[in-house]
Design a protein around this motif. Structure first.
Motif, mmCIF file in Angstrom:
data_model
loop_
_atom_site.group_PDB
_atom_site.id
_atom_site.type_symbol
_atom_site.label_atom_id
_atom_site.label_comp_id
_atom_site.label_asym_id
_atom_site.label_seq_id
_atom_site.Cartn_x
_atom_site.Cartn_y
_atom_site.Cartn_z
ATOM 1 N N THR A 110 0.842 -1.205 0.000
ATOM 2 C CA THR A 110 0.000 0.000 0.000
ATOM 3 C C THR A 110 0.874 1.252 0.000
ATOM 4 O O THR A 110 0.627 2.193 -0.751
ATOM 5 N N GLU A 111 1.914 1.217 0.834
ATOM 6 C CA GLU A 111 2.750 2.415 0.932
ATOM 7 C C GLU A 111 3.509 2.694 -0.371
ATOM 8 O O GLU A 111 3.565 3.814 -0.843
ATOM 9 N N VAL A 112 4.084 1.657 -0.978
ATOM 10 C CA VAL A 112 4.933 1.881 -2.153
ATOM 11 C C VAL A 112 4.106 2.091 -3.421
ATOM 12 O O VAL A 112 4.462 2.899 -4.270
ATOM 13 N N THR A 113 3.002 1.392 -3.564
ATOM 14 C CA THR A 113 2.282 1.447 -4.848
ATOM 15 C C THR A 113 0.896 2.085 -4.750
ATOM 16 O O THR A 113 0.288 2.379 -5.771
ATOM 17 N N GLY A 114 0.400 2.257 -3.548
ATOM 18 C CA GLY A 114 -0.949 2.817 -3.400
ATOM 19 C C GLY A 114 -2.054 1.792 -3.614
ATOM 20 O O GLY A 114 -3.234 2.127 -3.487
ATOM 21 N N GLY A 169 7.234 -14.924 -2.087
ATOM 22 C CA GLY A 169 7.394 -14.785 -3.529
ATOM 23 C C GLY A 169 6.498 -13.645 -3.975
ATOM 24 O O GLY A 169 5.306 -13.649 -3.682
ATOM 25 N N MET A 170 7.096 -12.669 -4.683
ATOM 26 C CA MET A 170 6.328 -11.465 -5.028
ATOM 27 C C MET A 170 6.332 -11.203 -6.513
ATOM 28 O O MET A 170 7.395 -11.132 -7.140
ATOM 29 N N ASN A 171 5.153 -11.044 -7.056
ATOM 30 C CA ASN A 171 5.023 -10.708 -8.475
ATOM 31 C C ASN A 171 4.994 -9.194 -8.603
ATOM 32 O O ASN A 171 4.010 -8.563 -8.244
ATOM 33 N N ILE A 172 6.076 -8.632 -9.098
ATOM 34 C CA ILE A 172 6.163 -7.161 -9.100
ATOM 35 C C ILE A 172 6.053 -6.593 -10.521
ATOM 36 O O ILE A 172 5.064 -5.963 -10.870
ATOM 37 N N ASN A 173 7.069 -6.845 -11.353
ATOM 38 C CA ASN A 173 7.080 -6.182 -12.671
ATOM 39 C C ASN A 173 6.760 -7.108 -13.842
ATOM 40 O O ASN A 173 7.070 -6.782 -14.990
ATOM 41 N N ALA A 174 6.157 -8.225 -13.574
ATOM 42 C CA ALA A 174 5.815 -9.151 -14.663
ATOM 43 C C ALA A 174 4.628 -8.608 -15.464
ATOM 44 O O ALA A 174 3.743 -7.942 -14.914
ATOM 45 N N SER A 205 0.401 -9.143 -11.193
ATOM 46 C CA SER A 205 1.580 -8.451 -10.669
ATOM 47 C C SER A 205 1.230 -6.996 -10.403
ATOM 48 O O SER A 205 0.217 -6.484 -10.902
ATOM 49 N N LEU A 206 2.097 -6.333 -9.662
ATOM 50 C CA LEU A 206 1.861 -4.916 -9.377
ATOM 51 C C LEU A 206 1.896 -4.105 -10.662
ATOM 52 O O LEU A 206 1.146 -3.157 -10.831
ATOM 53 N N LYS A 207 2.773 -4.497 -11.601
ATOM 54 C CA LYS A 207 2.841 -3.752 -12.869
ATOM 55 C C LYS A 207 1.547 -3.901 -13.672
ATOM 56 O O LYS A 207 1.024 -2.926 -14.221
ATOM 57 N N THR A 208 1.039 -5.107 -13.727
ATOM 58 C CA THR A 208 -0.207 -5.330 -14.468
ATOM 59 C C THR A 208 -1.321 -4.452 -13.898
ATOM 60 O O THR A 208 -2.157 -3.927 -14.626
ATOM 61 N N LEU A 209 -1.309 -4.274 -12.582
ATOM 62 C CA LEU A 209 -2.381 -3.513 -11.936
ATOM 63 C C LEU A 209 -2.221 -2.008 -12.054
ATOM 64 O O LEU A 209 -3.197 -1.280 -12.132
ATOM 65 N N THR A 210 -0.958 -1.540 -12.054
ATOM 66 C CA THR A 210 -0.750 -0.086 -12.025
ATOM 67 C C THR A 210 -0.276 0.450 -13.368
ATOM 68 O O THR A 210 -0.233 1.657 -13.569
ATOM 69 N N GLY A 211 0.150 -0.452 -14.256
ATOM 70 C CA GLY A 211 0.657 -0.014 -15.554
ATOM 71 C C GLY A 211 2.070 0.533 -15.499
ATOM 72 O O GLY A 211 2.589 1.028 -16.490
ATOM 73 N N LYS A 212 2.708 0.454 -14.332
ATOM 74 C CA LYS A 212 4.111 0.921 -14.303
ATOM 75 C C LYS A 212 5.003 -0.019 -13.492
ATOM 76 O O LYS A 212 4.517 -0.805 -12.676
ATOM 77 N N HIS A 253 7.781 -1.049 -10.707
ATOM 78 C CA HIS A 253 8.025 -0.627 -9.324
ATOM 79 C C HIS A 253 9.427 -1.019 -8.899
ATOM 80 O O HIS A 253 9.997 -1.991 -9.398
ATOM 81 N N ASP A 254 9.953 -0.217 -7.970
ATOM 82 C CA ASP A 254 11.303 -0.410 -7.459
ATOM 83 C C ASP A 254 11.295 -1.631 -6.532
ATOM 84 O O ASP A 254 10.770 -1.567 -5.422
ATOM 85 N N MET A 255 11.896 -2.706 -7.014
ATOM 86 C CA MET A 255 11.800 -3.968 -6.261
ATOM 87 C C MET A 255 12.545 -3.887 -4.934
ATOM 88 O O MET A 255 12.101 -4.434 -3.929
#
Ligand code: BTN
Length: 246
Positions: free
Chosen positions: A87-91, A131-136, A151-158, A160-162
């Protein structure tokens, strides 16, 4: 935590590696981390697959002076730490699904696997793997898991700093862990329940022996077990199961 950090460009499983290190006496706080894990392990004997370089696999050694029955609480602390960090890093607001999945819109972003090493009734070490799906991207996941993973990228479109995500998780984990040791589980229990998607809903719980219990998820108890009320009004304590929300 993370003072002893061991980074691998690629590795079979951070969990397996960390188990060996813990057996060899690696200290509390040792962290093994990679962005390319080839043969990851999941809960209940499953595999955990992660697109290369686009997520983080890490395993943390803890050496708590706790009795065995309290160890599942550490998984719940980890889930709250991950929730707060994301929540803090990606909102993004995530949901926690008992015991240890972090989901967004029903798809998994983070999986947590807690294992322990014991000697008699003493806990020697606890290994918390995440295990974290971040920029996939969506298509980076194998076809068969696309409907359950995101992944966080799929959700935010950008992207993230892993490393920021890892640092933030460790920061919150340490804070919550120390608070837990000092004050007990009740604060964590409250935080966990307020972000848990399954609480208050009807669920199916598939147990180890294949039996399925259906009923209302009431919450968790002081040990971190899930409380399920069946249609006859009896409460069942569930320590290990796969949960499906009806
Ligand atoms: C699950 O949801 O089934 C838990 C998945 C846990 C995967 C992590 S990735 C880091 C660590 N190393 C492994 O081999 N597994 C855990």
């Amino acid at each position: 935590l993370g003072q002893h950090l061991i980074y691998f460009d690629s590795i079979g499983s951070t969990q397996k590696e960390t188990q060996h290190l813990a057996e060899d006496g690696a200290p509390h706080g040792t962290l093994v981390i990679t962005s390319h894990q080839m043969t990851g392990r999941g809960r209940l004997g499953r595999t955990w697959s992660m697109p290369k370089g686009k997520g983080i696999a890490m395993s943390l050694i803890l050496r708590p002076k706790l009795s065995i029955n309290r160890i599942p609480q550490l998984t719940l602390i980890a889930a709250v730490a991950v929730y707060k960090a994301i929540t803090e890093v990606t909102g993004i607001q995530t949901d926690i699904k008992w015991p240890n999945d972090i989901l967004v819109m029903g798809k998994k972003i983070v999986g947590i696997l807690t294992e322990m090493q014991t000697e008699g009734t003493n806990v020697k070490a606890v290994i918390i793997g995440m295990g974290m799906n971040i920029n996939a991207n969506k298509n980076d996941f194998p076809e068969e898991i696309r409907h359950v993973a995101t992944s966080l990228k799929t959700l935010t479109g950008k992207e993230h700093d892993m490393s920021l995500i890892v640092q933030t998780i460790l920061f919150y984990f340490e804070e919550l862990y120390l608070r837990y040791l000092e004050e007990g589980f009740s604060v964590i229990k409250w935080m966990w329940e307020s972000h848990a998607v399954s609480i208050g809903k009807r669920i199916n719980a598939r147990l180890f022996n294949g039996k399925v219990l259906t009923g209302l998820a009431k919450g968790i108890d002081e040990e971190g077990a899930l409380l399920l009320e069946d249609d006859q009004g009896s409460i069942h304590k569930i320590y290990s199961a796969d949960i499906e929300i009806e």
